[in-house]
Design a protein around this motif. Structure first.
Motif, short mmCIF file in Angstrom:
data_model
loop_
_atom_site.label_atom_id
_atom_site.label_comp_id
_atom_site.label_asym_id
_atom_site.label_seq_id
_atom_site.Cartn_x
_atom_site.Cartn_y
_atom_site.Cartn_z
N ILE A 172 41.69 -3.68 27.93
CA ILE A 172 41.60 -4.96 28.64
C ILE A 172 40.20 -5.55 28.48
N LEU A 173 39.20 -4.72 28.72
CA LEU A 173 37.81 -5.18 28.64
C LEU A 173 37.45 -5.59 27.22
N ARG A 174 37.94 -4.82 26.24
CA ARG A 174 37.64 -5.16 24.84
C ARG A 174 38.21 -6.52 24.47
N LEU A 175 39.45 -6.77 24.89
CA LEU A 175 40.09 -8.04 24.55
C LEU A 175 39.46 -9.21 25.31
N LEU A 176 39.09 -8.97 26.57
CA LEU A 176 38.45 -10.03 27.34
C LEU A 176 37.03 -10.31 26.85
N ALA A 177 36.41 -9.31 26.24
CA ALA A 177 35.01 -9.43 25.84
C ALA A 177 34.82 -10.15 24.51
N GLN A 178 35.90 -10.61 23.92
CA GLN A 178 35.78 -11.26 22.61
C GLN A 178 34.90 -12.50 22.68
N ASP A 179 34.79 -13.10 23.88
CA ASP A 179 33.93 -14.28 24.04
C ASP A 179 32.60 -13.89 24.71
N GLU A 180 32.32 -12.60 24.81
CA GLU A 180 31.14 -12.17 25.55
C GLU A 180 30.01 -11.74 24.62
N GLU A 181 28.81 -11.81 25.16
CA GLU A 181 27.61 -11.43 24.41
C GLU A 181 26.72 -10.58 25.32
N ARG A 182 26.08 -9.57 24.74
CA ARG A 182 25.20 -8.71 25.52
C ARG A 182 23.79 -9.30 25.53
N VAL A 183 23.23 -9.50 26.71
CA VAL A 183 21.89 -10.06 26.83
C VAL A 183 21.10 -9.30 27.90
N ALA A 184 19.76 -9.43 27.82
CA ALA A 184 18.87 -8.86 28.84
C ALA A 184 18.44 -9.98 29.78
N MET A 185 18.38 -9.68 31.07
CA MET A 185 18.00 -10.67 32.07
C MET A 185 16.99 -10.06 33.05
N VAL A 186 16.16 -10.94 33.58
CA VAL A 186 15.24 -10.54 34.64
C VAL A 186 15.44 -11.50 35.81
N ILE A 187 15.82 -10.96 36.97
CA ILE A 187 16.09 -11.78 38.15
C ILE A 187 14.97 -11.53 39.17
N PRO A 188 14.23 -12.56 39.58
CA PRO A 188 13.18 -12.37 40.60
C PRO A 188 13.79 -11.83 41.89
N TYR A 189 13.01 -11.02 42.60
CA TYR A 189 13.51 -10.41 43.82
C TYR A 189 13.85 -11.44 44.89
N ASN A 190 13.18 -12.61 44.84
CA ASN A 190 13.48 -13.62 45.86
C ASN A 190 14.73 -14.45 45.50
N GLU A 191 15.41 -14.09 44.42
CA GLU A 191 16.66 -14.77 44.05
C GLU A 191 17.81 -13.77 44.03
N GLY A 192 17.90 -13.04 45.12
CA GLY A 192 18.93 -12.00 45.24
C GLY A 192 20.36 -12.54 45.16
N GLU A 193 20.53 -13.83 45.52
CA GLU A 193 21.87 -14.42 45.47
C GLU A 193 22.41 -14.46 44.03
N VAL A 194 21.50 -14.77 43.07
CA VAL A 194 21.90 -14.77 41.66
C VAL A 194 22.33 -13.37 41.25
N TYR A 195 21.57 -12.38 41.66
CA TYR A 195 21.89 -10.98 41.33
C TYR A 195 23.25 -10.60 41.91
N ASN A 196 23.50 -10.96 43.16
CA ASN A 196 24.78 -10.64 43.79
C ASN A 196 25.94 -11.32 43.09
N THR A 197 25.74 -12.57 42.66
CA THR A 197 26.78 -13.28 41.93
C THR A 197 27.09 -12.59 40.61
N LEU A 198 26.04 -12.22 39.89
CA LEU A 198 26.23 -11.53 38.61
C LEU A 198 26.95 -10.19 38.81
N LYS A 199 26.62 -9.49 39.87
CA LYS A 199 27.28 -8.21 40.15
C LYS A 199 28.79 -8.39 40.31
N GLN A 200 29.17 -9.52 40.88
CA GLN A 200 30.60 -9.77 41.14
C GLN A 200 31.32 -10.37 39.95
N ARG A 201 30.58 -11.07 39.07
CA ARG A 201 31.24 -11.87 38.05
C ARG A 201 31.10 -11.34 36.62
#
Length: 407
Positions: free
Chosen positions: A342-371
Motif C-alpha cells: 500500500i505504502l509503495r503504491l501510494l508513494a509513487q508521488d512522494e519524495e524523500r526530503v530533510a526538514m528542520v522545524i523550529p521548536y516554536n512552530e510545534g504545530e507544523v511538526y504535529n501536522t507533519l506527524k499526522q499527515r
C-alpha cells in the motif's frame, strides 16, 4: 421461512452457470428463503413465459408446499404475469431478491434513498401487470382528467417519487463531495476496498478500526460505504473506505442508484481489490469486479490485488494479477506485507526530503506527524530535524522548512 422452487438458466458455460446458481442460492439464504428444488432451463428464454411451455408444466407438477418460484434472471412484466397465472403462486426473480436484501440492510438515509430509487425503477415497467383489474378506464366526472387510467396515475406517482428521492440524494451527494474536498485540502489519501460480496472486505476494515462495521458470512452484509481514518504500521495515516460488494449480473437499477456512494471508489488514490482466493470461481469473480469498476468509470486508479483467505484450500494453479499480496484476515497473516505494498503504491508521488522545524512552530511538526511518513527524527538545539516522505503538495506547502543538501 418461505419455501421456493428455483429456476436457473444454463448458459452453456459450466463455470458461469455454476457460479450464477451458487449466487442465487446465497441470495435465497440472505432473504431467509428455503429452496427445495432446482429446475434447469436449457433453452433460450421465451418471451411469454421465460421458460418453455413444457418446462412450465414440469414446474407445476413439482409444486408441493412451496409458496414461490424464483427465476435466476430478471423477468419481464409479461413473464411474471403469465407465470403467476399458470403456476398459481408468487413468481419473482434474482433482481427482486437483491432489492429485498438491500432494503433490509439499508440503515442510513442515503442508502434507503438509493434502494428506494432502485425499487421504483424496477417496479415502474411492471405496473401494467400488477392489479390488472383496477387498470380500467376512469373517465368522467370525479376523476383527474377525462380518460386518464389508473395505470397512468400510478406511473406519474412513481415518477414523482423517483424525482423527489433523486433530489434528496443529490443534496446528500453534495455533502459527500464537500467532505471529499476537505480531505483533499488535508491531503488525506483515500484507499477503497472493493471486491466480490463476502470476500472479506469488512473483516479487513475491522482489523484497523475500533468502531466495527458489519462483517457476516452472507451476501451483501455491508451496504453503506464506511470510511475510517486508520494508522498503518509505519505510523502513516490513510482513509480506508469499505464499499458494497459486487455480484455477477448486478442489476442496472442498483449500479445507477448507488453511483453517489460508489463515487468514493472513483476518487480513491488506491483500490484494494479483496479476493477470496478459496472461492471456486475466483477468476470469474475478479472479472466481474473489474467489469463493474469499468461501468463506474474507474479506469486509471492503481489496484492492489489482495488475495484473502490464503489459510483455506485454494487452487495451486491460480493465476494472480500484479501487484498482489496473499493474506489471511482471519489469522492476521501477511498484513505487514500488504501495508508495505500500500505504502509503495501510494508513494509513487512522494519524495524523500530533510526538514528542520523550529521548536516554536510545534504545530507544523504535529501536522507533519499526522499527515506524512516520518522516517527519522532528532532534536538538536537548532530545531526538530526530520527525514520525511512527502507528496508534491506538502513539499510546496512546507518548502521553507526543507533543508537543501550541501554540495
Amino acid at each position: 421461512m418461505k419455501k421456493a422452487i428455483l429456476v436457473a438458466l444454463d448458459y452453456k458455460d459450466e463455470d458461469d452457470f455454476a457460479m450464477s446458481l451458487s449466487e442465487l442460492k446465497g441470495l435465497c439464504k440472505a432473504c431467509d428463503i428455503e429452496y427445495t428444488k432446482v429446475i434447469i432451463q436449457s433453452i433460450t428464454p421465451t418471451k411469454p413465459y421465460y421458460m418453455g411451455k413444457g418446462k412450465v408444466n414440469e414446474v407445476k407438477r413439482m409444486i408441493d408446499d412451496e409458496e414461490m418460484v424464483i427465476v435466476g434472471e430478471e423477468l419481464t412484466p409479461l413473464q411474471v404475469r403469465n407465470l403467476t397465472e399458470e403456476l398459481g403462486l408468487e413468481v419473482t426473480d434474482r433482481t427482486d431478491l437483491i432489492l429485498r436484501i438491500f432494503a433490509s440492510r439499508a440503515k442510513t438515509k442515503e442508502a434507503k434513498l438509493q434502494v428506494e430509487i432502485a425499487r421504483l425503477n424496477y417496479e415502474l415497467p411492471r405496473l401494467a401487470g400488477m392489479h390488472e383489474g383496477i387498470y380500467s378506464q376512469q373517465g368522467g366526472s370525479g376523476f383527474r382528467g377525462a380518460g386518464e387510467t389508473q395505470l397512468e396515475i400510478d406511473r406519474r406517482r412513481i415518477h414523482h417519487q423517483i424525482a423527489t428521492a433523486k433530489k434528496e440524494l443529490a443534496r446528500l451527494k453534495k455533502e459527500r463531495q464537500i467532505q471529499r474536498q476537505r480531505r483533499m485540502r488535508n491531503q488525506e489519501e483515500v484507499v477503497c476496498l472493493v471486491g466480490y460480496t463476502n470476500s472479506g472486505k469488512s473483516s479487513l476494515m475491522n482489523l484497523y478500526t475500533q468502531k466495527k462495521v458489519s462483517a457476516q458470512d452472507m451476501l451483501f452484509a455491508t451496504l453503506e460505504t464506511s470510511t475510517r481514518r486508520i494508522r498503518l504500521a509505519d505510523k502513516k495515516y490513510i482513509l480506508l473506505s469499505d464499499t458494497v460488494g459486487f455480484i455477477s449480473h448486478l442489476p442496472h437499477h442498483l449500479i445507477e442508484a448507488f453511483l453517489s456512494t460508489l463515487e468514493e471508489v472513483k476518487e480513491a488514490d488506491l483500490i484494494l481489490m479483496v479476493i477470496d482466493c478459496s472461492a471456486k470461481y475466483v477468476q470469474k469473480q475478479i472479472d466481474v469486479t473489474l467489469d463493474t469498476l469499468q461501468q463506474l468509470g474507474v479506469n486509471h486508479t492503481p489496484i492492489l490485488y489482495v488475495y484473502n483467505k490464503e489459510d483455506l484450500p485454494h487452487d495451486d494453479l491460480l493465476v494472480t494479477r500484479d501487484p498482489h499480496v496473499f493474506i489471511s484476515v482471519k489469522n492476521e497473516t501477511h498484513i505487514e506485507e500488504m501495508e508495505e505494498e500500500i505504502l509503495r503504491l501510494l508513494a509513487q508521488d512522494e519524495e524523500r526530503v530533510a526538514m528542520v522545524i523550529p521548536y516554536n512552530e510545534g504545530e507544523v511538526y504535529n501536522t507533519l506527524k499526522q499527515r506524512v511518513h516520518i522516517i527519522e527524527e532528532s532534536f538538536p538545539e537548532d530545531g526538530i530535524h526530520l527525514i520525511v516522505e512527502v507528496t508534491s503538495y506538502y513539499k510546496n506547502k512546507y518548502a521553507k522548512y526543507i533543508k537543501m543538501p550541501e554540495n
